[in-house]
Design an enzyme around this catalytic site. Structure first.
Site, PDB file in Angstrom:
ATOM      1  N   VAL A   1      33.294  47.260  41.822  1.00 22.91           N
ATOM      2  CA  VAL A   1      33.375  47.114  40.374  1.00 22.91           C
ATOM      3  C   VAL A   1      33.612  45.645  40.067  1.00 22.91           C
ATOM      4  CG1 VAL A   1      34.543  47.828  38.267  1.00 22.91           C
ATOM      5  CG2 VAL A   1      34.355  49.426  40.189  1.00 22.91           C
ATOM      6  N   CYS A   2      32.831  45.096  39.150  1.00 26.25           N
ATOM      7  CA  CYS A   2      33.033  43.740  38.669  1.00 26.25           C
ATOM      8  C   CYS A   2      33.028  42.745  39.848  1.00 26.25           C
ATOM      9  CB  CYS A   2      34.323  43.674  37.862  1.00 26.25           C
ATOM     10  SG  CYS A   2      34.508  42.224  36.822  1.00 26.25           S
ATOM     11  N   ALA A   3      34.053  41.881  39.930  1.00 27.99           N
ATOM     12  CA  ALA A   3      34.103  40.862  40.974  1.00 27.99           C
ATOM     13  C   ALA A   3      34.375  41.440  42.353  1.00 27.99           C
ATOM     14  CB  ALA A   3      35.157  39.811  40.635  1.00 27.99           C
TER      15      ALA A   3
ATOM     16  N   THR B   1      27.213  41.669  39.418  1.00 26.58           N
ATOM     17  CA  THR B   1      28.647  41.548  39.170  1.00 26.58           C
ATOM     18  C   THR B   1      28.807  41.196  37.698  1.00 26.58           C
ATOM     19  OG1 THR B   1      30.717  40.525  39.935  1.00 26.58           O
ATOM     20  CG2 THR B   1      28.794  39.081  39.772  1.00 26.58           C
TER      21      THR B   1
END
Length: 337
Positions: free
Chosen positions: A124-126, A144
């Site tokens: 998730v995300c970074a 990302t």
């Protein structure tokens, strides 16, 4: 390893009957973003409560509780080395430190260890930086948070970064954009495991949308367009977004703004870097993608977006996306209804 007495047993809806539940392991660590952890886990927890075969575990590299980026203290079930047995899905949340190249002790080794015995790995995300740092994304496609896509591509040239997607699947590896996109990805995983009916029930239970396929942009056209200072231009952009199917010809827009068509074109190029027709087309294309993902027919979509005919919509999709509207609908229509 047995869970600590203070920790409730993993939530599962199928213990003692039918196939064994799928084991979902969230890898928590110091500084992780709280919603990156809780968002996907809420999806799988709701799926388990509604009849899905899931069992949820939270682990950390050393088995200690962690403090998230918001300051919330998060208890875990076990250390990664003590998380014995097969794992279905590994989830890796994000943190700003990961995008800066700073990884908590043991994180990359933990990612490698869990990935080596899991069916699939998702970030998730970074969290994509942790997957890349562990060597899992070499030669793969990934995404990302939009703020970090250029950094991810520069730091890891062996992977291909899709800077706009909500989430990307490349084989058994999944990466997603910022925060709420982790919920979109988790819903997609539930749908792949248990079918669209359960995924739809989970979305309804959590009061979130099911209409966002992974290929949808992280931002809508209006949201990613710089807000112009010119008052008349701002009003036109709002009108186009509110009703893409209306008459937005250059002449009609110019008349609405009280400007000449030539002056309007100059303003669009100066403030937005495109023509009025180009901007309108982008908004209509995005609206068409949403309608098709929601299950509308090509004919209805062409009419409701102002594109006109089926053939006009087909040419637009081929030119801008490289696929036909029918192919797009077949690929992305999932649980919108």
């Amino acid at each position: 390893m047995p869970l600590p007495r203070s920790t409730p047993p993993p939530r599962t809806a199928s213990a003692g009957r039918g196939p064994a539940p799928r084991r979902i392991v969230m890898l928590a660590f110091e500084g992780a973003r709280l919603l990156d952890v809780t968002g996907p886990l809420e999806v799988f927890s709701a799926a388990a409560r509604l009849g899905g075969r899931y069992e949820i575990h939270i682990c950390s590299p050393d088995g200690r509780s962690v403090t998230t980026a918001s300051g919330t203290r998060l208890a875990v079930d076990a250390a990664v080395p003590d998380t014995a047995g097969p794992v279905d899905t590994v989830l890796v949340p994000g943190a700003e430190e990961l995008a800066e190249g700073r990884f908590p002790p043991g994180l990359l080794d933990s990612v490698r260890a869990l990935a080596g015995r899991s069916r699939r790995v998702a970030s998730v995300c970074a969290g994509a930086f942790a997957l890349a740092g562990a060597g899992l994304l070499d030669g793969r496609r990934a995404t990302t948070h939009w703020r970090h896509t250029a950094t991810l591509a520069a730091r890891h040239p062996a992977l291909t970064v899709d800077p706009d997607a909500l989430y990307v699947r490349d084989g058994d590896l999944f990466t997603s954009a910022g925060v709420s996109a982790g919920i979109d990805l988790a819903l997609a995983l539930v749908e792949a495991d248990e079918g669209p009916d359960l995924a739809r029930e989970v979305a309804r239970d959590l009061v979130v949308f099911m209409q966002r396929p992974g290929g949808q942009s992280q931002f809508s056209v209006p949201a990613r367009t710089p807000r112009p200072r010119h008052d008349a231009l701002r009003a036109l952009l709002d009108a186009i977004a509110a009703d893409p199917a209306a008459d937005h010809s250059n002449t009609a827009l110019a008349a609405r703004a009280g400007l000449s068509p030539r002056h309007l074109t100059r303003l669009f190029r100066e403030h937005l870097g495109t023509t009025p027709a180009g901007y309108v087309e982008a908004v209509r294309l995005e609206a068409a993608q949403t309608f098709l993902a929601n299950g509308e027919t090509v004919t209805v979509t062409a009419r409701r977006t102002g594109v006109g005919s089926d053939e006009s919509l087909r040419r637009l999709f081929l030119r801008r996306l490289g696929v036909t509207p029918s192919a797009y609908r077949s690929r992305f229509h999932t649980t919108a209804r």
